[in-house]
Motif scaffolding. Structure first.
Motif, PDB file in Angstrom:
ATOM      1  N   SER A 145       0.846  -1.175   0.000  1.00 56.64           N
ATOM      2  CA  SER A 145       0.000   0.000   0.000  1.00 56.64           C
ATOM      3  C   SER A 145       0.883   1.226   0.000  1.00 56.64           C
ATOM      4  N   GLU A 146       0.651   2.104  -0.926  1.00 57.66           N
ATOM      5  CA  GLU A 146       1.395   3.339  -0.951  1.00 57.66           C
ATOM      6  C   GLU A 146       0.373   4.459  -0.822  1.00 57.66           C
ATOM      7  N   VAL A 147       0.137   4.858   0.393  1.00 58.73           N
ATOM      8  CA  VAL A 147      -0.867   5.866   0.671  1.00 58.73           C
ATOM      9  C   VAL A 147      -0.410   7.192   0.076  1.00 58.73           C
ATOM     10  N   TYR A 148      -1.330   7.842  -0.636  1.00 59.04           N
ATOM     11  CA  TYR A 148      -1.117   9.102  -1.342  1.00 59.04           C
ATOM     12  C   TYR A 148      -0.107   8.914  -2.461  1.00 59.04           C
ATOM     13  N   GLN A 149       1.189   9.084  -2.233  1.00 60.55           N
ATOM     14  CA  GLN A 149       2.131   8.928  -3.331  1.00 60.55           C
ATOM     15  C   GLN A 149       3.008   7.698  -3.172  1.00 60.55           C
ATOM     16  N   SER A 150       3.643   7.549  -2.035  1.00 61.11           N
ATOM     17  CA  SER A 150       4.508   6.383  -1.890  1.00 61.11           C
ATOM     18  C   SER A 150       4.230   5.695  -0.570  1.00 61.11           C
ATOM     19  N   ARG A 151       4.767   6.217   0.511  1.00 64.36           N
ATOM     20  CA  ARG A 151       4.557   5.626   1.832  1.00 64.36           C
ATOM     21  C   ARG A 151       4.046   6.707   2.761  1.00 64.36           C
ATOM     22  N   GLN A 152       3.345   6.294   3.801  1.00 72.38           N
ATOM     23  CA  GLN A 152       2.818   7.248   4.761  1.00 72.38           C
ATOM     24  C   GLN A 152       3.913   7.622   5.751  1.00 72.38           C
ATOM     25  N   THR A 153       4.104   8.888   5.972  1.00 70.57           N
ATOM     26  CA  THR A 153       5.044   9.354   6.973  1.00 70.57           C
ATOM     27  C   THR A 153       4.255   9.752   8.209  1.00 70.57           C
ATOM     28  N   LEU A 154       4.624   9.165   9.335  1.00 71.96           N
ATOM     29  CA  LEU A 154       3.986   9.456  10.609  1.00 71.96           C
ATOM     30  C   LEU A 154       5.005  10.126  11.514  1.00 71.96           C
ATOM     31  N   ASN A 181       2.518  -8.269  12.370  1.00 74.09           N
ATOM     32  CA  ASN A 181       1.471  -9.033  11.696  1.00 74.09           C
ATOM     33  C   ASN A 181       0.112  -8.408  12.019  1.00 74.09           C
ATOM     34  N   LEU A 182      -0.496  -7.779  11.031  1.00 74.93           N
ATOM     35  CA  LEU A 182      -1.812  -7.150  11.204  1.00 74.93           C
ATOM     36  C   LEU A 182      -2.970  -8.094  10.896  1.00 74.93           C
ATOM     37  N   GLN A 183      -2.668  -9.248  10.317  1.00 71.15           N
ATOM     38  CA  GLN A 183      -3.721 -10.149   9.826  1.00 71.15           C
ATOM     39  C   GLN A 183      -4.810 -10.446  10.866  1.00 71.15           C
ATOM     40  N   PRO A 184      -4.463 -10.813  12.097  1.00 69.27           N
ATOM     41  CA  PRO A 184      -5.519 -11.184  13.045  1.00 69.27           C
ATOM     42  C   PRO A 184      -6.415 -10.022  13.489  1.00 69.27           C
ATOM     43  N   ILE A 185      -5.947  -8.780  13.344  1.00 67.51           N
ATOM     44  CA  ILE A 185      -6.710  -7.656  13.899  1.00 67.51           C
ATOM     45  C   ILE A 185      -7.189  -6.632  12.878  1.00 67.51           C
ATOM     46  N   LEU A 186      -6.681  -6.673  11.669  1.00 63.80           N
ATOM     47  CA  LEU A 186      -6.932  -5.593  10.711  1.00 63.80           C
ATOM     48  C   LEU A 186      -8.410  -5.309  10.495  1.00 63.80           C
ATOM     49  N   MET A 187      -9.214  -6.325  10.299  1.00 62.69           N
ATOM     50  CA  MET A 187     -10.630  -6.086  10.005  1.00 62.69           C
ATOM     51  C   MET A 187     -11.422  -5.693  11.255  1.00 62.69           C
ATOM     52  N   GLN A 188     -10.811  -5.782  12.432  1.00 61.56           N
ATOM     53  CA  GLN A 188     -11.451  -5.317  13.657  1.00 61.56           C
ATOM     54  C   GLN A 188     -11.243  -3.816  13.865  1.00 61.56           C
ATOM     55  N   LEU A 189     -10.276  -3.250  13.150  1.00 57.80           N
ATOM     56  CA  LEU A 189      -9.995  -1.820  13.285  1.00 57.80           C
ATOM     57  C   LEU A 189     -11.073  -1.027  12.559  1.00 57.80           C
ATOM     58  N   GLU A 190     -11.623  -0.047  13.236  1.00 58.25           N
ATOM     59  CA  GLU A 190     -12.635   0.818  12.626  1.00 58.25           C
ATOM     60  C   GLU A 190     -11.943   1.804  11.698  1.00 58.25           C
ATOM     61  N   VAL A 227      -5.795   6.434   6.583  1.00 53.67           N
ATOM     62  CA  VAL A 227      -4.709   5.469   6.477  1.00 53.67           C
ATOM     63  C   VAL A 227      -5.197   4.081   6.894  1.00 53.67           C
ATOM     64  N   VAL A 228      -5.993   4.017   7.949  1.00 55.48           N
ATOM     65  CA  VAL A 228      -6.561   2.733   8.387  1.00 55.48           C
ATOM     66  C   VAL A 228      -7.402   2.129   7.262  1.00 55.48           C
ATOM     67  N   GLU A 229      -8.212   2.947   6.607  1.00 59.93           N
ATOM     68  CA  GLU A 229      -9.045   2.478   5.500  1.00 59.93           C
ATOM     69  C   GLU A 229      -8.178   1.948   4.361  1.00 59.93           C
ATOM     70  N   GLU A 230      -7.073   2.629   4.081  1.00 60.56           N
ATOM     71  CA  GLU A 230      -6.160   2.169   3.031  1.00 60.56           C
ATOM     72  C   GLU A 230      -5.575   0.811   3.386  1.00 60.56           C
ATOM     73  N   TRP A 231      -5.165   0.642   4.633  1.00 58.92           N
ATOM     74  CA  TRP A 231      -4.630  -0.653   5.057  1.00 58.92           C
ATOM     75  C   TRP A 231      -5.674  -1.741   4.878  1.00 58.92           C
ATOM     76  N   ARG A 232      -6.906  -1.449   5.269  1.00 58.35           N
ATOM     77  CA  ARG A 232      -7.975  -2.443   5.147  1.00 58.35           C
ATOM     78  C   ARG A 232      -8.263  -2.774   3.679  1.00 58.35           C
ATOM     79  N   SER A 233      -8.090  -1.809   2.796  1.00 57.92           N
ATOM     80  CA  SER A 233      -8.386  -2.034   1.367  1.00 57.92           C
ATOM     81  C   SER A 233      -7.436  -3.048   0.738  1.00 57.92           C
ATOM     82  N   LEU A 234      -6.281  -3.248   1.339  1.00 61.68           N
ATOM     83  CA  LEU A 234      -5.325  -4.217   0.792  1.00 61.68           C
ATOM     84  C   LEU A 234      -5.846  -5.636   0.837  1.00 61.68           C
ATOM     85  N   THR A 235      -6.767  -5.918   1.736  1.00 66.82           N
ATOM     86  CA  THR A 235      -7.314  -7.272   1.823  1.00 66.82           C
ATOM     87  C   THR A 235      -8.106  -7.625   0.568  1.00 66.82           C
ATOM     88  N   ASP A 236      -8.512  -6.612  -0.203  1.00 69.77           N
ATOM     89  CA  ASP A 236      -9.276  -6.850  -1.430  1.00 69.77           C
ATOM     90  C   ASP A 236      -8.396  -7.243  -2.610  1.00 69.77           C
TER      91      ASP A 236
END
Length: 179
Positions: A48-57, A134-143, A168-177
């Motif tokens: 996932s490259e949010v916006y242009q490349s990677r998300q800077t936090l 590893n986000l797999q077990p929790i990703l779809m639980q994140l609002e 950003v959370v929505e973008e991460w969740r979209s990767l499951t598609d």
């Protein structure tokens, strides 16, 4: 006189069209870019490259971190979602024996296992300024509508806190598609 009126009318119409175009561009949602990489035969990674490349936090000290969410599909077609967090050298001493803690704005807490030892295919020594979780077990639980705080454990028992927007959370969740 008629040509002047036509010119004024044309200019007015062009101005309205330009204004509408600018409004559409100003309120257009950010488009995510997803890249597919093949690490090994049958093993694919979707980044996932949010916006242009990677998300800077930014952490609470003002240090910048790269947050890269990606989906790795293994040869046996098992897909796993990961989050890689990378700080500048010397800014952190991540404790890789502890999980990443994710806290939403409603106070709900999740943990993601540290899998940093799997970060590189050549099993290189993992640095203390980068971690993979590893986000797999929790990703779809994140609002996706509420922000998150990521809490990275450190070797000196302090915590590094990174704020994550709902987009950003929505973008991460979209990767499951991704296939």
């Amino acid at each position: 006189m008629i040509t002047i009126l036509r010119f004024i009318g044309s200019t007015f119409i062009l101005g309205i069209l330009a204004g509408v175009l600018m409004m559409n561009l100003a309120i257009a949602p950010a488009q995510a870019i997803t890249r597919q990489l093949e690490e090994a035969p049958g093993q694919k990674v979707y980044q996932s490259e949010v916006y242009q490349s990677r998300q800077t936090l930014k952490d609470q000290q003002g240090n910048s971190w790269q947050a890269i969410a990606f989906k790795r599909t293994h040869p046996e077609h098992v897909a796993t979602m990961y989050l890689r967090l990378v700080g500048f050298p010397g800014t952190a001493n991540i404790d890789h024996s502890q999980p990443l803690t994710l806290i939403d704005s409603m106070g709900k807490t999740f943990t993601a296992a540290d899998v940093s030892q799997d970060m590189f295919m050549d099993q290189a020594q993992v640095g203390t300024d980068a971690g993979e979780y590893n986000l797999q077990p929790i990703l779809m639980q994140l609002e996706s509508a509420i922000p998150l705080r990521l809490v990275l454990p450190t070797l000196d028992q302090s915590k590094i806190i990174l704020n994550v927007s709902p987009d950003v959370v929505e973008e991460w969740r979209s990767l499951t598609d991704q296939p």
